[in-house]
Design a protein around this motif. Structure first.
Motif, PDB file in Angstrom:
ATOM      1  N   ILE A 155      42.051  61.624   5.902  1.00  0.00           N
ATOM      2  CA  ILE A 155      42.572  60.937   7.085  1.00  0.00           C
ATOM      3  C   ILE A 155      42.264  59.457   6.939  1.00  0.00           C
ATOM      4  O   ILE A 155      41.099  59.059   6.886  1.00  0.00           O
ATOM      5  N   VAL A 156      43.307  58.636   6.867  1.00  0.00           N
ATOM      6  CA  VAL A 156      43.125  57.191   6.703  1.00  0.00           C
ATOM      7  C   VAL A 156      43.519  56.532   8.023  1.00  0.00           C
ATOM      8  O   VAL A 156      44.700  56.419   8.347  1.00  0.00           O
ATOM      9  N   GLU A 157      42.535  56.121   8.791  1.00  0.00           N
ATOM     10  CA  GLU A 157      42.767  55.604  10.144  1.00  0.00           C
ATOM     11  C   GLU A 157      41.597  54.724  10.547  1.00  0.00           C
ATOM     12  O   GLU A 157      40.448  55.147  10.483  1.00  0.00           O
ATOM     13  N   ASP A 158      41.895  53.479  10.968  1.00  0.00           N
ATOM     14  CA  ASP A 158      40.811  52.574  11.334  1.00  0.00           C
ATOM     15  C   ASP A 158      40.436  52.644  12.804  1.00  0.00           C
ATOM     16  O   ASP A 158      39.392  52.119  13.201  1.00  0.00           O
ATOM     17  N   GLU A 159      41.261  53.281  13.626  1.00  0.00           N
ATOM     18  CA  GLU A 159      40.900  53.468  15.032  1.00  0.00           C
ATOM     19  C   GLU A 159      40.052  54.729  15.149  1.00  0.00           C
ATOM     20  O   GLU A 159      40.543  55.843  14.957  1.00  0.00           O
ATOM     21  N   GLU A 160      38.759  54.534  15.475  1.00  0.00           N
ATOM     22  CA  GLU A 160      37.815  55.649  15.462  1.00  0.00           C
ATOM     23  C   GLU A 160      38.234  56.780  16.390  1.00  0.00           C
ATOM     24  O   GLU A 160      38.090  57.960  16.061  1.00  0.00           O
ATOM     25  N   ARG A 161      38.777  56.426  17.554  1.00  0.00           N
ATOM     26  CA  ARG A 161      39.182  57.454  18.529  1.00  0.00           C
ATOM     27  C   ARG A 161      40.283  58.350  17.957  1.00  0.00           C
ATOM     28  O   ARG A 161      40.214  59.582  18.072  1.00  0.00           O
ATOM     29  N   ILE A 162      41.261  57.754  17.322  1.00  0.00           N
ATOM     30  CA  ILE A 162      42.365  58.544  16.759  1.00  0.00           C
ATOM     31  C   ILE A 162      41.878  59.344  15.551  1.00  0.00           C
ATOM     32  O   ILE A 162      42.220  60.530  15.400  1.00  0.00           O
ATOM     33  N   ALA A 163      41.080  58.719  14.692  1.00  0.00           N
ATOM     34  CA  ALA A 163      40.560  59.428  13.525  1.00  0.00           C
ATOM     35  C   ALA A 163      39.755  60.654  13.940  1.00  0.00           C
ATOM     36  O   ALA A 163      39.892  61.738  13.353  1.00  0.00           O
ATOM     37  N   SER A 164      38.918  60.496  14.966  1.00  0.00           N
ATOM     38  CA  SER A 164      38.106  61.606  15.452  1.00  0.00           C
ATOM     39  C   SER A 164      38.975  62.714  16.032  1.00  0.00           C
ATOM     40  O   SER A 164      38.729  63.903  15.805  1.00  0.00           O
ATOM     41  N   PHE A 165      40.010  62.328  16.776  1.00  0.00           N
ATOM     42  CA  PHE A 165      40.923  63.301  17.376  1.00  0.00           C
ATOM     43  C   PHE A 165      41.621  64.128  16.295  1.00  0.00           C
ATOM     44  O   PHE A 165      41.687  65.362  16.372  1.00  0.00           O
ATOM     45  N   VAL A 166      42.149  63.454  15.286  1.00  0.00           N
ATOM     46  CA  VAL A 166      42.857  64.155  14.213  1.00  0.00           C
ATOM     47  C   VAL A 166      41.886  65.014  13.405  1.00  0.00           C
ATOM     48  O   VAL A 166      42.176  66.173  13.089  1.00  0.00           O
ATOM     49  N   THR A 208      38.117  64.404   5.311  1.00  0.00           N
ATOM     50  CA  THR A 208      37.361  63.198   4.996  1.00  0.00           C
ATOM     51  C   THR A 208      38.090  62.037   5.649  1.00  0.00           C
ATOM     52  O   THR A 208      39.327  61.992   5.635  1.00  0.00           O
ATOM     53  N   VAL A 209      37.345  61.100   6.236  1.00  0.00           N
ATOM     54  CA  VAL A 209      37.955  59.961   6.928  1.00  0.00           C
ATOM     55  C   VAL A 209      37.664  58.676   6.160  1.00  0.00           C
ATOM     56  O   VAL A 209      36.533  58.432   5.739  1.00  0.00           O
ATOM     57  N   ALA A 210      38.698  57.868   5.974  1.00  0.00           N
ATOM     58  CA  ALA A 210      38.556  56.525   5.408  1.00  0.00           C
ATOM     59  C   ALA A 210      39.083  55.536   6.435  1.00  0.00           C
ATOM     60  O   ALA A 210      40.178  55.722   6.973  1.00  0.00           O
ATOM     61  N   ALA A 211      38.311  54.463   6.717  1.00  0.00           N
ATOM     62  CA  ALA A 211      38.673  53.535   7.787  1.00  0.00           C
ATOM     63  C   ALA A 211      39.317  52.248   7.283  1.00  0.00           C
ATOM     64  O   ALA A 211      39.646  51.375   8.083  1.00  0.00           O
ATOM     65  N   ASP A 212      39.509  52.129   5.961  1.00  0.00           N
ATOM     66  CA  ASP A 212      40.164  50.927   5.434  1.00  0.00           C
ATOM     67  C   ASP A 212      40.951  51.297   4.198  1.00  0.00           C
ATOM     68  O   ASP A 212      40.735  52.349   3.580  1.00  0.00           O
TER      69      ASP A 212
END
Length: 232
Positions: free
Chosen positions: A6-17, A29-33
């Motif tokens: 999951i590549v998303e810099d908005e923490e709220r959306i990344a957490s939701f997905v 796995t989440v990447a923020a950049d």
């Protein structure tokens, strides 16, 4: 279980997905950049990528383009606030497999994730990786260098597979560590160098190049590199 980046810099959306996908049995796995996302994507350790466009560092379009240039074929679903036809066309022509705009319903995203994974699973099964006179049979787990059969340990096999899936691409020690030993392995370890030396000893010192300050690379021979599908 399928692994999803999951590549998303908005923490709220990344957490939701992430919570939704985990609840449905996926490993996430989440990447923020964009820079981190590209590093993760190029390990080949994911079955699908959910990619935002507006990212710190490399933007999503750049991540997508550089992934495809590196011959990373992982399916990509773009999830973005951009809804113009121009952006959609640019994303799909740039290598995205699907495009969703925010706001979105998680049920629709989940359906698209499952569809892309099913489509990818129907692709021809790759069983032999080759580069020049070097080959690796993924079914028999047998390596060949010229006419010689080479015995590899389990870790050496995974390391060689990683190089053969990305011929000509410089792989950093961090990328190799995450793919072969796992994301929690000590980044200060010299285990990558030890195993590269072991591969060179078994396959030939010219097989893996050192790119000073960057990592290692399997020399690219485009006239003979191939992925051989298994014909049932």
């Amino acid at each position: 279980m399928n692994r999803i980046l999951i590549v998303e810099d908005e923490e709220r959306i990344a957490s939701f997905v992430e919570k939704g996908l985990k609840a449905n049995g996926f490993i996430t796995t989440v990447a923020a950049d964009g820079d981190t996302a590209l590093d993760y994507a190029c390990t080949g350790g994911f079955d699908l990528i959910v990619l935002d466009i507006g990212l710190p560092g490399r933007d999503g379009f750049t991540v997508l383009r550089e992934m495809r240039e590196a011959r990373v074929t992982t399916p990509v679903i773009v999830l973005t606030a951009r809804d113009s036809v121009r952006d959609t066309v640019a994303g799909l022509e740039g290598g995205a497999d699907d495009w969703m705009t925010k706001p979105f319903r998680f049920e629709e995203l989940l359906a698209r994730v499952r569809l892309r994974l099913r489509t990818a699973a129907r692709a021809p099964e790759i069983t032999v990786l080759r580069s020049g006179d070097l080959s690796l049979d993924l079914r028999t787990r047998q390596a060949r260098a010229g006419d010689a059969v080479v015995d590899l340990t389990a870790r050496e096999f995974v390391l060689l597979e990683l190089f053969l899936r990305h011929p000509g691409q410089v792989l950093s020690r961090e990328q190799i560590l995450s793919h072969v030993w796992g994301y929690d392995f000590d980044p200060g370890s010299n285990i990558v160098d030890v195993y590269v030396r072991a591969l060179r000893k078994k396959l030939g010192v010219h097989r893996v190049e050192t790119v000073r300050g960057m990592g290692y690379r399997l020399p690219h021979r485009p006239e003979v590199d191939e992925l051989t599908p298994y014909r049932r």
